[in-house]
Enzyme design. Structure first.
Site, short mmCIF file in Angstrom:
data_model
loop_
_atom_site.label_atom_id
_atom_site.label_comp_id
_atom_site.label_asym_id
_atom_site.label_seq_id
_atom_site.Cartn_x
_atom_site.Cartn_y
_atom_site.Cartn_z
N GLN A 1 -11.98 -3.17 71.55
CA GLN A 1 -11.67 -3.33 70.12
C GLN A 1 -12.24 -4.65 69.62
O GLN A 1 -12.17 -4.95 68.44
CB GLN A 1 -10.16 -3.33 69.90
CG GLN A 1 -9.49 -2.04 70.32
CD GLN A 1 -7.98 -2.20 70.41
OE1 GLN A 1 -7.28 -2.16 69.40
NE2 GLN A 1 -7.47 -2.39 71.61
N HIS B 1 -14.80 -1.23 67.13
CA HIS B 1 -14.71 -1.86 65.81
C HIS B 1 -16.00 -2.57 65.39
O HIS B 1 -15.97 -3.46 64.55
CB HIS B 1 -13.53 -2.85 65.77
CG HIS B 1 -12.19 -2.18 65.81
ND1 HIS B 1 -11.08 -2.74 66.40
CD2 HIS B 1 -11.79 -0.96 65.35
CE1 HIS B 1 -10.06 -1.90 66.29
NE2 HIS B 1 -10.46 -0.83 65.66
N CYS C 1 -26.40 -3.96 55.06
CA CYS C 1 -26.37 -3.84 53.60
C CYS C 1 -25.66 -2.53 53.25
O CYS C 1 -26.10 -1.45 53.67
CB CYS C 1 -27.79 -3.82 53.03
SG CYS C 1 -27.80 -3.49 51.26
N CYS D 1 -28.25 -0.32 50.72
CA CYS D 1 -29.43 0.44 51.16
C CYS D 1 -29.44 0.72 52.66
O CYS D 1 -30.32 1.40 53.17
CB CYS D 1 -30.70 -0.28 50.75
SG CYS D 1 -31.08 -1.72 51.75
N CYS E 1 -29.23 -8.98 50.96
CA CYS E 1 -30.22 -8.06 51.51
C CYS E 1 -31.60 -8.41 50.92
O CYS E 1 -31.73 -8.60 49.71
CB CYS E 1 -29.84 -6.64 51.14
SG CYS E 1 -31.05 -5.41 51.63
N THR F 1 -4.14 -5.74 74.88
CA THR F 1 -4.04 -5.16 73.55
C THR F 1 -2.59 -4.80 73.24
O THR F 1 -1.88 -4.29 74.10
CB THR F 1 -4.95 -3.93 73.37
OG1 THR F 1 -4.70 -3.35 72.08
CG2 THR F 1 -4.75 -2.88 74.43
#
Ligand SMILES: [Zn+2]
Length: 245
Positions: A100, A118, A126, A129, A148, A189
């Protein structure tokens, strides 16, 4: 028989063993858990800073938090827990890691088959696009936020924000792995971040042996865990690894 030997034997005899790791494994590398007292969420409300809607609304504000996150991650190095898992994979005792974490420390330690549930901090994306740019210090430092080159839209780290879906490929691969494994090491975790938290239950449904290494008990401990080892990941893994070789 000692417990670590017993677990080492289970690992040796398993056909397909996996590790499922969370923020706890990187604490000893100097990355505080997001939710801990030293963590980013004690300073930045995650709803305000780590939600995709916040990013879209005010990227400059969210980038302050992101820059701080990168500064911590740039400094971090793999610790013995990462290194032992990498060595276990090399010797054939571990098939894959589902993490994770977004810090890339498993790969830095030498692990090859790592599924980043994750996302990661290697790329900026971006949202407009789809162009990807590799993370570089000068890019991170651009004010008010990196843009970008193609379309001028704000770039976002390729990590999963709250309100975003898990990347399709990582999700599919992770589910395939947990359905295939006969032994799962849960390491560091708390088991509360959905949907990642569901993966160990899927492994258990498939009758995998569940070994949990955590500082504190979690929702897994009294439901699906077969062996609960309380303590620091590096120390416990070292004891198991010593019995493996
Ligand atoms: Zn673009």
């Amino acid at each position: 028989m000692n417990l670590y030997k017993e677990i080492a034997d289970l690992i040796k005899n398993s056909k397909y063993s996996l590790a499922f790791t969370g923020a706890g494994i990187s604490v000893e590398s100097g990355i505080p858990t997001f939710r801990g007292s030293q963590g980013l969420w004690s300073k930045y409300d995650p709803e305000e800073f780590a939600h995709i809607d916040s990013f879209i609304r005010n990227p400059a504000k969210v980038w302050k938090m992101i820059r701080e996150m990168f500064a911590i991650i740039f400094e971090a190095k793999p610790n013995p827990a990462h290194e032992i898992l990498a060595e276990m994979e090399k010797r054939g005792y571990l098939k894959a890691i589902i993490t994770q974490n977004i810090d890339g420390l498993h790969q830095l330690a030498g692990s090859k088959n790592v599924i980043e549930y994750h996302g990661n901090c290697k790329w900026l994306l971006c949202l407009s696009c789809g162009k990807k740019e590799e993370v570089k210090r000068e890019l991170i430092e651009m004010l008010p936020y990196p843009k970008c080159k193609e379309c001028e839209a704000p770039l976002k780290p390729d990590v999963v924000f709250f309100g975003e879906a898990i990347p399709f490929e990582a999700k599919t691969k992770a589910e395939r792995e947990v359905q295939r494994c006969d032994l799962l090491l849960i390491i560091g975790t708390s088991g509360v971040v959905y949907p990642a938290s569901q993966l160990p239950y899927m492994a258990k449904l498939n009758k995998a042996t569940i070994i949990e290494i955590n500082l504190e008990e979690t929702p897994y401990t009294h439901s699906i865990t077969d062996y609960f080892l309380k303590g620091k990941a590096g120390e416990i893994l070292f004891k198991i690894f010593s019995e493996l070789s």
